[in-house]
Write an enzyme that holds these catalytic residues in place. Sequence first.
Site, PDB file in Angstrom:
ATOM      1  N   CYS A 295       0.856  -1.195   0.000  1.00 34.94           N
ATOM      2  CA  CYS A 295       0.000   0.000   0.000  1.00 34.94           C
ATOM      3  C   CYS A 295       0.896   1.251   0.000  1.00 34.94           C
ATOM      4  O   CYS A 295       1.833   1.348  -0.785  1.00 34.94           O
ATOM      5  CB  CYS A 295      -0.951  -0.061   1.189  1.00 34.94           C
ATOM      6  N   LEU A 296       0.637   2.217   0.882  1.00 36.73           N
ATOM      7  CA  LEU A 296       1.447   3.429   0.902  1.00 36.73           C
ATOM      8  C   LEU A 296       2.886   3.141   1.313  1.00 36.73           C
ATOM      9  O   LEU A 296       3.794   3.917   0.994  1.00 36.73           O
ATOM     10  CB  LEU A 296       0.835   4.464   1.839  1.00 36.73           C
TER      11      LEU A 296
END
Length: 561
Positions: A295-296
């Site tokens: 993800c991030l």
Amino acid sequence: MSADANLDRMLHAWQSRYTGGRSPSTLALAFLDWTAHAANAPFQTSALSQKALAQWQRLAQIAMENEEPIAPKAGDHRFAHPAWGKPPYDLLVQSVLLAEEWCLGVMNSPDGVDAANRRIIAFAMRQWLDLISPSNMPWLNPEVIEVTRASGGANLAAGLRNFLRDQAAAQGGAVPKDFALGVDLAATPGKVVFRNSLMELIQYAPTTATVGAEPVLIVPAWIMKYYILDLSPGNSLIRWLVGQGRTVFAISWRNPGADMRDTSLDDYRTQGVMAALDAVEAICGNSKIHATGYCLGGTLLTIAAAAMARENDDRFATLSLFASQTDFTESGALQLFITEDQLNFLDDMMETQGYLTSAQMGGAFQMLRENDLVWSHAIRAYLLGEQDAPFDLMAWDADGTRLPARMHIEYLRTLYLHNALAEGRFQVEGRSLALDDIRLPMFLVSTERDYVAPWHSVFKMHYLNDGELTFVLTSGGHNAGIVSEPGHPRRHFRIRVRDAGARTLDPDEWEHDTAPREGSWWPEWEKWLERCSGPRIAPPPMGAKGFAPICDAPGQYVREE
């Protein structure tokens, strides 16, 4: 800042308590845009009444069985119970679906409305339509009526207890008591070998006589806690990797408080990724590292890799990114919340508390799939009186984190709003980064039903870097598609390699030309890691000089509430 501006900031912080952190100006400006264009397009506007009449005529034809009824859209499970298909509920369903079709058509007219404003209006209309859906009304929902009659109203009493329980839990998220960190979750044996003010680095204990020479460093998202990749022993990606003979390190981010309000996005790079990299190098010697981000965390890792490439730092062997975006022009429904007005409002809200709470963040994600995540749960829990059996992913989801104010605004503004990373305007230490500088084999994983990082968006790395790239599209959503252990039923994936410098397919062409395979994508990733690794060696020691083990995994930071 002037006294007047401070007063406005306090007002916005107060407003956010009642708007879920969303700026009322954003919605007002969007409706003003639509209204102004509707008023200046009288012929298009008047045609809407004709379309409404046509919908009534369709309903009459359906009622007389002269026309086939319309079906709910894919993923709309509101009317799945068989009772909705029987009179008089079948006609109610048809009237609702036809009315919703007309309402959403209204939002797509007239011409000239700003595309972002049109999306906001359509989203707001969808929220309203979901709210007033007959499935949410106990006196109109045949399933609720049937259960209430059969139980003598016991379902409603149970629903009230469930509601009060959920309200109490909402006051402070924590892992449900059915699960214990270090026992049921995040239980893979290991040691915390490094800690600073932002993260702990966990080194996992080997379980095989030999291991790959190159260790795996996992950088999770700082939204939620790291053990999404170390859930129960049966579906822990970290435990599985260790069992494949990999030396695994994982970052566990600290849950920030108000004292970390000025922590920047670059602090996460320097005190997170780069500090972890130094520690892994000290423990494993000169072996290169399989860098892995989720993800991030994957976006942050890509930023670090591009900065390292610029400085000729070649400590990475490969780069693996799971559900991670680098181009944010198609970042899905989350774009609805990313406008300059909304970010200024969010900045004012966070300035007063120093961070964004998990409840504030979670509310925005729930609204992206309100029928699945809000109303369906409300119907089951509060109207039918059912109680969800706890499971590991639910426990992880309840264990929320906060986000430092400065960092949160920085990544929303630079990445989501201005798309600076993909467009070559993202700066590290005063100099812009180029993703094409990264000369590493890449392994990208995206999921078919990802509403946080849509797979078409993740796919855009093909256009930003012309190196060797293996792309996987797997079944499931943002979390369940990644936590996809071997042996899990009804899972499939597509995989295709684009060689360095080869022609790039567009995403739809890629999907059409890439046949699905049954099973988990994890073994394919392990085969790829093996291909990109050297000979097997004896496991490295747990820790090293200057990085002596501090405590057992999962450490201290993951337990902070």
